[in-house]
Design a protein around this motif. Structure first.
Motif, PDB file in Angstrom:
ATOM      1  N   HIS A 111       6.163  27.475 -24.365  1.00  0.00           N
ATOM      2  CA  HIS A 111       5.861  26.120 -23.915  1.00  0.00           C
ATOM      3  C   HIS A 111       6.313  25.965 -22.462  1.00  0.00           C
ATOM      4  CE1 HIS A 111       5.701  25.556 -28.253  1.00  0.00           C
ATOM      5  NE2 HIS A 111       5.148  24.364 -28.064  1.00  0.00           N
ATOM      6  N   GLU A 112       5.571  25.191 -21.698  1.00  0.00           N
ATOM      7  CA  GLU A 112       5.963  24.922 -20.327  1.00  0.00           C
ATOM      8  C   GLU A 112       7.180  24.004 -20.288  1.00  0.00           C
ATOM      9  OE1 GLU A 112       2.734  23.345 -18.091  1.00  0.00           O
ATOM     10  OE2 GLU A 112       1.531  25.173 -18.201  1.00  0.00           O
ATOM     11  N   ALA A 113       7.976  24.131 -19.246  1.00  0.00           N
ATOM     12  CA  ALA A 113       9.146  23.265 -19.078  1.00  0.00           C
ATOM     13  C   ALA A 113       8.688  21.844 -18.767  1.00  0.00           C
ATOM     14  CB  ALA A 113      10.021  23.793 -17.952  1.00  0.00           C
ATOM     15  N   VAL A 114       9.389  20.864 -19.350  1.00  0.00           N
ATOM     16  CA  VAL A 114       9.060  19.462 -19.122  1.00  0.00           C
ATOM     17  C   VAL A 114      10.319  18.720 -18.700  1.00  0.00           C
ATOM     18  CG1 VAL A 114       7.114  19.384 -20.718  1.00  0.00           C
ATOM     19  CG2 VAL A 114       9.422  18.933 -21.587  1.00  0.00           C
ATOM     20  N   GLN A 115      10.133  17.686 -17.908  1.00  0.00           N
ATOM     21  CA  GLN A 115      11.273  16.847 -17.527  1.00  0.00           C
ATOM     22  C   GLN A 115      11.354  15.685 -18.505  1.00  0.00           C
ATOM     23  OE1 GLN A 115      11.713  14.154 -13.838  1.00  0.00           O
ATOM     24  NE2 GLN A 115      12.939  15.965 -13.291  1.00  0.00           N
ATOM     25  N   LEU A 116      12.531  15.486 -19.070  1.00  0.00           N
ATOM     26  CA  LEU A 116      12.745  14.424 -20.044  1.00  0.00           C
ATOM     27  C   LEU A 116      13.789  13.455 -19.506  1.00  0.00           C
ATOM     28  CD1 LEU A 116      12.817  16.569 -23.319  1.00  0.00           C
ATOM     29  CD2 LEU A 116      10.865  15.386 -22.294  1.00  0.00           C
ATOM     30  N   LYS A 117      13.759  12.229 -20.013  1.00  0.00           N
ATOM     31  CA  LYS A 117      14.682  11.200 -19.528  1.00  0.00           C
ATOM     32  C   LYS A 117      15.146  10.326 -20.685  1.00  0.00           C
ATOM     33  CE  LYS A 117      10.898   8.029 -18.382  1.00  0.00           C
ATOM     34  NZ  LYS A 117      10.250   7.245 -17.307  1.00  0.00           N
ATOM     35  N   ALA A 118      15.947   9.321 -20.356  1.00  0.00           N
ATOM     36  CA  ALA A 118      16.482   8.408 -21.378  1.00  0.00           C
ATOM     37  C   ALA A 118      15.361   7.850 -22.237  1.00  0.00           C
ATOM     38  CB  ALA A 118      17.250   7.276 -20.703  1.00  0.00           C
ATOM     39  N   GLY A 119      15.558   7.880 -23.555  1.00  0.00           N
ATOM     40  CA  GLY A 119      14.548   7.407 -24.495  1.00  0.00           C
ATOM     41  C   GLY A 119      13.707   8.519 -25.074  1.00  0.00           C
ATOM     42  N   ASP A 120      13.830   9.726 -24.494  1.00  0.00           N
ATOM     43  CA  ASP A 120      13.099  10.884 -25.009  1.00  0.00           C
ATOM     44  C   ASP A 120      13.963  11.654 -26.001  1.00  0.00           C
ATOM     45  OD1 ASP A 120      11.109  10.135 -23.267  1.00  0.00           O
ATOM     46  OD2 ASP A 120      11.582  11.672 -21.761  1.00  0.00           O
ATOM     47  N   ILE A 121      13.311  12.553 -26.712  1.00  0.00           N
ATOM     48  CA  ILE A 121      14.026  13.352 -27.710  1.00  0.00           C
ATOM     49  C   ILE A 121      13.513  14.780 -27.648  1.00  0.00           C
ATOM     50  CG2 ILE A 121      12.395  12.939 -29.612  1.00  0.00           C
ATOM     51  CD1 ILE A 121      14.844  12.628 -31.436  1.00  0.00           C
ATOM     52  N   LEU A 173      15.915  21.628 -30.912  1.00  0.00           N
ATOM     53  CA  LEU A 173      16.074  23.074 -30.852  1.00  0.00           C
ATOM     54  C   LEU A 173      15.717  23.594 -32.249  1.00  0.00           C
ATOM     55  CD1 LEU A 173      19.570  23.214 -29.077  1.00  0.00           C
ATOM     56  CD2 LEU A 173      17.300  22.929 -28.036  1.00  0.00           C
ATOM     57  N   PRO A 174      14.519  24.120 -32.419  1.00  0.00           N
ATOM     58  CA  PRO A 174      14.108  24.556 -33.758  1.00  0.00           C
ATOM     59  C   PRO A 174      14.823  25.834 -34.180  1.00  0.00           C
ATOM     60  CG  PRO A 174      12.222  24.195 -32.283  1.00  0.00           C
ATOM     61  CD  PRO A 174      13.454  24.271 -31.434  1.00  0.00           C
ATOM     62  N   LYS A 175      14.937  26.007 -35.440  1.00  0.00           N
ATOM     63  CA  LYS A 175      15.571  27.205 -35.987  1.00  0.00           C
ATOM     64  C   LYS A 175      14.796  28.453 -35.558  1.00  0.00           C
ATOM     65  CE  LYS A 175      16.829  29.289 -40.441  1.00  0.00           C
ATOM     66  NZ  LYS A 175      16.818  29.087 -41.918  1.00  0.00           N
ATOM     67  N   GLY A 176      15.514  29.409 -34.959  1.00  0.00           N
ATOM     68  CA  GLY A 176      14.918  30.690 -34.603  1.00  0.00           C
ATOM     69  C   GLY A 176      14.026  30.688 -33.379  1.00  0.00           C
ATOM     70  N   VAL A 177      14.008  29.597 -32.595  1.00  0.00           N
ATOM     71  CA  VAL A 177      13.145  29.500 -31.415  1.00  0.00           C
ATOM     72  C   VAL A 177      14.005  29.443 -30.150  1.00  0.00           C
ATOM     73  CG1 VAL A 177      11.401  28.124 -30.222  1.00  0.00           C
ATOM     74  CG2 VAL A 177      11.352  28.311 -32.717  1.00  0.00           C
ATOM     75  N   PRO A 178      13.832  30.374 -29.213  1.00  0.00           N
ATOM     76  CA  PRO A 178      14.606  30.332 -27.961  1.00  0.00           C
ATOM     77  C   PRO A 178      14.301  29.062 -27.172  1.00  0.00           C
ATOM     78  CG  PRO A 178      13.539  32.466 -28.245  1.00  0.00           C
ATOM     79  CD  PRO A 178      12.953  31.556 -29.283  1.00  0.00           C
ATOM     80  N   CYS A 179      15.329  28.382 -26.679  1.00  0.00           N
ATOM     81  CA  CYS A 179      15.165  27.145 -25.918  1.00  0.00           C
ATOM     82  C   CYS A 179      16.108  27.140 -24.715  1.00  0.00           C
ATOM     83  CB  CYS A 179      15.471  25.922 -26.786  1.00  0.00           C
ATOM     84  SG  CYS A 179      14.342  25.690 -28.170  1.00  0.00           S
ATOM     85  N   PHE A 180      15.727  26.382 -23.702  1.00  0.00           N
ATOM     86  CA  PHE A 180      16.564  26.208 -22.514  1.00  0.00           C
ATOM     87  C   PHE A 180      16.528  24.736 -22.116  1.00  0.00           C
ATOM     88  CE2 PHE A 180      16.921  25.692 -17.936  1.00  0.00           C
ATOM     89  CZ  PHE A 180      18.146  26.314 -17.681  1.00  0.00           C
ATOM     90  N   VAL A 193       4.423  15.938 -35.070  1.00  0.00           N
ATOM     91  CA  VAL A 193       4.053  16.671 -33.855  1.00  0.00           C
ATOM     92  C   VAL A 193       5.280  17.275 -33.185  1.00  0.00           C
ATOM     93  CG1 VAL A 193       4.217  14.670 -32.325  1.00  0.00           C
ATOM     94  CG2 VAL A 193       2.635  16.509 -31.765  1.00  0.00           C
ATOM     95  N   LEU A 194       6.473  16.773 -33.521  1.00  0.00           N
ATOM     96  CA  LEU A 194       7.710  17.333 -32.979  1.00  0.00           C
ATOM     97  C   LEU A 194       7.862  18.802 -33.363  1.00  0.00           C
ATOM     98  CD1 LEU A 194      10.339  16.738 -31.395  1.00  0.00           C
ATOM     99  CD2 LEU A 194      11.396  16.106 -33.577  1.00  0.00           C
ATOM    100  N   SER A 195       7.286  19.198 -34.491  1.00  0.00           N
ATOM    101  CA  SER A 195       7.409  20.579 -34.955  1.00  0.00           C
ATOM    102  C   SER A 195       6.688  21.555 -34.039  1.00  0.00           C
ATOM    103  CB  SER A 195       6.853  20.714 -36.376  1.00  0.00           C
ATOM    104  OG  SER A 195       5.452  20.425 -36.400  1.00  0.00           O
ATOM    105  N   SER A 196       5.662  21.085 -33.323  1.00  0.00           N
ATOM    106  CA  SER A 196       4.912  21.974 -32.434  1.00  0.00           C
ATOM    107  C   SER A 196       5.247  21.749 -30.964  1.00  0.00           C
ATOM    108  CB  SER A 196       3.406  21.785 -32.647  1.00  0.00           C
ATOM    109  OG  SER A 196       3.028  20.418 -32.458  1.00  0.00           O
TER     110      SER A 196
END
Length: 277
Positions: free
Chosen positions: A57-67, A70-77, A106-109
């Motif tokens: 997935h492409e990197a996204v900028q998130l801010k207050a009010g977003d969620i 970190l899914p199980k077994g999926v690398p995240c940064f 949709v959070l799962s994907s």
């Protein structure tokens, strides 16, 4: 950094809060531990902003009010912004049903959602975060588990996964279109636009569908249904022209009479005279 972190004991095989915490990050802070989790960790951003990305997935900028999760077994940064570093709380979840409940959203994907602060999902998540701070007694354990299910209920209903549209063959779409026109020609609201909405197709696609199937446009096909029914009623009933025009989907007699003459070559009154025994 200022924050809290607490680990809880397992209380349920199906759904369980393993740990929770809250942190006000320093500028550009990023997590340096294992970026592949053995459980699911939901983060809700209370203020500030940062960057989040997960595998493929492409990197996204998130801010207050977003969620983000970190899914199980999926690398995240994820990394706090350099000027407005974020503050967030997190809840670590495990259990046999977590993956299943998450799969309905949709959070799962996507692994993130924007501006959820006014949702029932967010309200329930905040209640869950408050509940896990309480002493580990039976009543609070029951409350915590019930809030997990409530949180996922709202997640799946307010942010459901988008199902892929089932592709219908041309013959099946044409069959649906014919049934719709034959069942609704007597309603003045029946139109090519309403048929397009029903099939979820464009006017040009519908036109080509009818052209290939009947060598006519959908509009002409609808007019034919209405005019042939009007002919039948003019010949076999004593209803007035006004009544017949309304019964085949026309709002006023003048518009019907004009369309009927263009179709048959005769006015409704003349056609009735010619075909009355």
């Amino acid at each position: 950094m200022n924050g809290e972190y607490k680990t809880l004991n397992d209380i349920s095989l199906e759904s369980n809060v393993l740990f929770f915490g809250k942190e006000s990050c320093l500028p550009n802070y990023y997590f340096t531990g294992n970026n592949v989790r053995k459980n699911y960790v939901i983060h809700y951003i209370l203020k500030g902003k940062g960057v989040f990305s997960s595998a493929n997935h492409e990197a996204v900028q998130l801010k207050a009010g977003d969620i983000f999760i970190l899914p199980k077994g999926v690398p995240c940064f994820y990394q706090a912004d350099g000027k407005e570093p974020w503050t967030y709380f997190w809840i670590g979840l495990s259990g046999l049903k977590i993956a299943t409940m998450l799969s309905g959203s949709v959070l799962s994907s996507k692994h993130y959602l924007r501006q959820v602060q006014n949702s029932n999902f967010c309200k329930s998540l905040n209640k869950l975060f408050e509940a896990v701070h309480n002493p580990n007694v039976l009543t609070n354990d029951l409350l915590t588990e019930s809030l997990i299910y409530q949180t996922f209920y709202y997640l799946d209903t307010e942010y459901p996964i988008k199902k892929k549209k089932k592709h219908l063959a041309n013959s099946e779409q044409l069959k649906i279109a014919l049934n719709y026109l034959h069942d609704n020609y007597d309603d003045h609201n029946c139109s090519i636009a309403s048929l397009c909405n029903k099939l979820d197709v464009s006017r040009s696609y519908l036109y080509n569908l009818f052209k290939s199937g009947f060598n006519t446009s959908p509009q002409q096909f609808l007019i034919k249904i209405r005019m042939e029914e009007a002919k039948n009623r003019l010949k076999n009933s004593q209803n007035s022209v006004q009544e017949i025009s309304a019964s085949v989907g026309y709002i006023d007699e003048f518009t019907f009479s004009k369309a009927f003459k263009k179709y048959s070559g005769f006015s409704p009154k003349v056609f009735r005279q010619m075909n009355t025994k």
